[in-house]
Write an enzyme that holds these catalytic residues in place. Sequence first.
Site, mmCIF file in Angstrom:
data_model
loop_
_atom_site.group_PDB
_atom_site.id
_atom_site.type_symbol
_atom_site.label_atom_id
_atom_site.label_comp_id
_atom_site.label_asym_id
_atom_site.label_seq_id
_atom_site.Cartn_x
_atom_site.Cartn_y
_atom_site.Cartn_z
ATOM 1 N N GLY A 1 93.491 88.514 -4.002
ATOM 2 C CA GLY A 1 93.844 87.446 -4.910
ATOM 3 C C GLY A 1 93.042 86.180 -4.627
ATOM 4 O O GLY A 1 91.888 86.242 -4.226
ATOM 5 N N LEU A 2 93.671 85.027 -4.842
ATOM 6 C CA LEU A 2 93.027 83.723 -4.658
ATOM 7 C C LEU A 2 91.757 83.604 -5.502
ATOM 8 O O LEU A 2 90.735 83.082 -5.045
ATOM 9 C CB LEU A 2 92.713 83.466 -3.178
ATOM 10 C CG LEU A 2 93.921 83.359 -2.240
ATOM 11 C CD1 LEU A 2 93.469 83.177 -0.809
ATOM 12 C CD2 LEU A 2 94.842 82.230 -2.659
ATOM 13 N N CYS A 3 91.817 84.115 -6.729
ATOM 14 C CA CYS A 3 90.671 84.016 -7.637
ATOM 15 C C CYS A 3 91.127 83.589 -9.028
ATOM 16 O O CYS A 3 90.666 84.124 -10.037
ATOM 17 C CB CYS A 3 89.891 85.327 -7.683
ATOM 18 S SG CYS A 3 90.889 86.802 -7.929
ATOM 19 N N GLY A 4 92.059 82.641 -9.050
ATOM 20 C CA GLY A 4 92.501 82.087 -10.318
ATOM 21 C C GLY A 4 93.191 83.117 -11.187
ATOM 22 O O GLY A 4 93.960 83.961 -10.713
#
Length: 292
Positions: A89-92
């Site tokens: 994750g951590l990709c908008g």
Amino acid sequence: MPSLKDLRNRIASVKATRKITKAMQMVAAAKLRRAQEAAVAARPYSQRMAAVLSNLASSMEGRPDAPRLLAGTGRDDVHLLVVATAERGLCGGFNSSIAKLAREHADRLIGQGKTVKIFTVGKKGNDSLKRLYGKYIVEAVDFRSTRSVGFGNAQSVAQKILAMFDAGDFDVATLFFAEYKSVISQKPTALRLIPTSVGGGKAPDLGGAIYDAEPDEGEILADLLPRNVAVQIFRGLLENAASEQGARMSAMDSATRNAGDMINKLSIKYNRQRQAQITKELIEIISGAEAL
């Protein structure tokens, strides 16, 4: 009201978070260049493959001996949705946008009375869809242990899909991925895999030459059509890799700037509270001196 110590701890925590997001932004920027080059390099090959198939398929259209991957089963009852997302994750909104497009497609098919099956490629897509569509997921593949996705990974996914098609498990297969446009733009895309979509391909430019296919078109298509499924899946995985890094770079840049804004606000709050405490202590000292 938080104490000065609490504010100092919070400022230190946000600064540490900012360092992490900045580092992740720089790593994503470094990976983006390689992923972008790979995605762009794969596009001409997949487009050329579609063009060749379109040229060969034109002579097979309507024939009873046309390959099943080209002609389909003749039905439109069971749909397989191949949802390709990232492993992290951590990709908008990268993963959620692909899952949203797949959900909308599934809901539309279910509303039409069709049977839906879902094949997830990537951990995040499986996590997102299994909450509401868990009963529709028939296969889940992830590449968490793979450092960089190669054609062999796409081929293994294609082989599973082709085996399901040969077993009569579905009639139509559609691939969902994000096409890379720019660092701030990734377009969720649906591409039909089976029956092979070749209508948009242009015939290769042969300078007006007359040619024959040897062996015949049927034998060539029997070899190229399964390969095309793997090629299109590989292209989707490469587009996803570039889109993921672009989305992560943008998301971490925003997180870094937001962390900086929060540090400024907390610092102002800390300085004001510290000044108020110093002023209070001075008043107490002066009052005590005057009382003597």
